[in-house]
Design a protein around this motif. Structure first.
Motif, short mmCIF file in Angstrom:
data_model
loop_
_atom_site.label_atom_id
_atom_site.label_comp_id
_atom_site.label_asym_id
_atom_site.label_seq_id
_atom_site.Cartn_x
_atom_site.Cartn_y
_atom_site.Cartn_z
N ALA A 50 0.84 -1.21 0.00
CA ALA A 50 0.00 0.00 0.00
C ALA A 50 0.87 1.26 0.00
N ASN A 51 0.44 2.23 -0.80
CA ASN A 51 1.17 3.49 -0.91
C ASN A 51 0.33 4.66 -0.40
N ILE A 52 1.04 5.73 -0.07
CA ILE A 52 0.40 7.02 0.13
C ILE A 52 0.76 7.85 -1.10
N ALA A 53 -0.25 8.40 -1.77
CA ALA A 53 0.03 9.23 -2.95
C ALA A 53 -0.25 10.68 -2.60
N PHE A 54 0.72 11.55 -2.89
CA PHE A 54 0.52 12.98 -2.69
C PHE A 54 0.60 13.65 -4.05
N ARG A 55 -0.41 14.47 -4.37
CA ARG A 55 -0.52 15.07 -5.70
C ARG A 55 -0.66 16.58 -5.60
N VAL A 56 -0.04 17.27 -6.55
CA VAL A 56 -0.17 18.72 -6.60
C VAL A 56 -0.57 19.16 -8.01
N ALA A 57 -1.42 20.19 -8.06
CA ALA A 57 -1.78 20.85 -9.32
C ALA A 57 -1.60 22.35 -9.11
N VAL A 58 -0.96 23.00 -10.09
CA VAL A 58 -0.69 24.44 -9.97
C VAL A 58 -1.13 25.13 -11.27
N PRO A 59 -1.40 26.44 -11.19
CA PRO A 59 -1.77 27.15 -12.42
C PRO A 59 -0.57 27.24 -13.36
N SER A 60 -0.79 27.04 -14.65
CA SER A 60 0.30 27.20 -15.63
C SER A 60 0.87 28.61 -15.59
N ALA A 62 1.43 30.42 -13.00
CA ALA A 62 2.21 30.74 -11.79
C ALA A 62 3.65 31.04 -12.17
N GLN A 63 4.21 32.07 -11.55
CA GLN A 63 5.58 32.48 -11.86
C GLN A 63 6.47 32.33 -10.63
N PRO A 165 7.04 27.10 -8.92
CA PRO A 165 5.99 26.39 -9.68
C PRO A 165 6.54 25.77 -10.96
N LYS A 166 7.77 26.15 -11.34
CA LYS A 166 8.37 25.65 -12.58
C LYS A 166 9.54 24.73 -12.28
N PHE A 203 6.68 20.24 -9.48
CA PHE A 203 5.48 21.07 -9.61
C PHE A 203 5.22 21.34 -11.10
N THR A 204 6.30 21.35 -11.89
CA THR A 204 6.20 21.59 -13.33
C THR A 204 5.13 20.71 -13.96
N GLU A 205 5.18 19.43 -13.58
CA GLU A 205 4.29 18.46 -14.24
C GLU A 205 2.87 18.52 -13.73
N GLY A 206 2.64 19.35 -12.69
CA GLY A 206 1.28 19.54 -12.20
C GLY A 206 0.64 20.81 -12.75
N ALA A 207 1.23 21.39 -13.80
CA ALA A 207 0.70 22.64 -14.36
C ALA A 207 -0.64 22.40 -15.06
#
Ligand SMILES: *[C@@H]1O[C@H](CO)[C@@H](O)[C@H](O)[C@H]1NC(C)=O
Length: 232
Positions: A50-60, A62-63, A165-166, A203-207
């Motif tokens: 069993a895993n714990i998954a942590f996910r992030v999504a950010v606005p493209s 974001a600077q 964010p990048k 974080f790049t890949e969560g844009a």
């Protein structure tokens, strides 16, 4: 890598690193059809199966160096009483998001710790649980929320730290097998956790180009002015 059950007793939320940095094989890009977000995911092994998954999504839009909102999603085995992620990768002087199962849904808040003691509510960040993505099934609980104020903060030295964010940011995960004392209360007392695990999360890949639209579709708020209009 399996979490040890070595508790940091009274020194809640202060601990030390466990093992070597985890391999990049634990990272993935995940599209969540329920909320519509594309997340950058990092998985930490909880048991051998069993895993714990942590996910992030950010606005493209974001600077680097400027504050931005983030959507976080955690998928956690039911045996875990509460889980927390420190945005500065430290147990003290950074926003610490904590969440747990509450009935068939979830609860959570953002905390701040300055010492070996119970972290208090952190009022410079606002967590909005989204209308989708908060649920409990036979094996896991899943928490999904937007945070304003988690990615930029004034640390111990007083200077402002902003997560890139990048790029990748070093995060820290803490979990406890003990349930919060008052599951319906976002400010519930949290006791004891296991040693933190640290990793760099992309974080790049969560844009997400349509971040604001997705936040609103899922019942959250988003300040228009911070989003670059998307031409379709
Ligand atoms: C429970 O939900 C999680 C995602 O939230 C999923 O990964 C898991 O497979 C689900 N378990 C069952 C038994 O459906």
């Amino acid at each position: 890598m399996q979490l040890t059950s070595c508790f940091v007793a009274a020194s809640a939320l202060v601990g030390y690193a466990l093992g070597a940095p985890a391999a990049a094989a634990n990272a993935a890009v995940v599209y969540d059809p329920e909320t519509g977000f594309t997340f950058s995911e990092y998985k930490v092994a909880y048991t051998l199966s069993a895993n714990i998954a942590f996910r992030v999504a950010v606005p493209s839009s974001a600077q680097p160096g400027q504050p931005y909102d983030i959507v976080i999603q955690a998928v956690v085995p039911n045996a875990v009483g509460w889980a927390g992620v420190a945005f500065g990768g430290s147990m003290v002087y950074n926003p610490l998001f904590v969440a747990w199962a509450s009935g068939q849904s979830t609860q959570g808040s953002v905390r701040w710790a300055t010492s070996h003691s119970q972290p208090t509510l952190y009022n410079n960040a606002k967590l909005e649980r989204l209308t989708a993505g908060n649920k409990v099934n036979g094996t896991h609980w899943q928490f999904t929320a937007k945070c304003s104020g988690c990615t930029s903060y004034s640390g111990r030295s007083g200077g402002t730290t902003t997560l890139n964010p990048k790029g990748s940011n070093r995060l820290a995960l803490v979990i406890s097998n003990g349930k919060p004392q008052q599951p319906t209360n976002p400010n519930s007392n949290l006791v004891m956790h296991e040693n933190p695990i640290y990793w760099p999360q992309s974080f790049t890949e969560g844009a997400n180009a349509n971040f604001g639209e997705l936040v609103r579709r899922n019942g959250g708020t988003f300040a228009e002015t911070t989003e670059t209009p998307v031409t379709i």
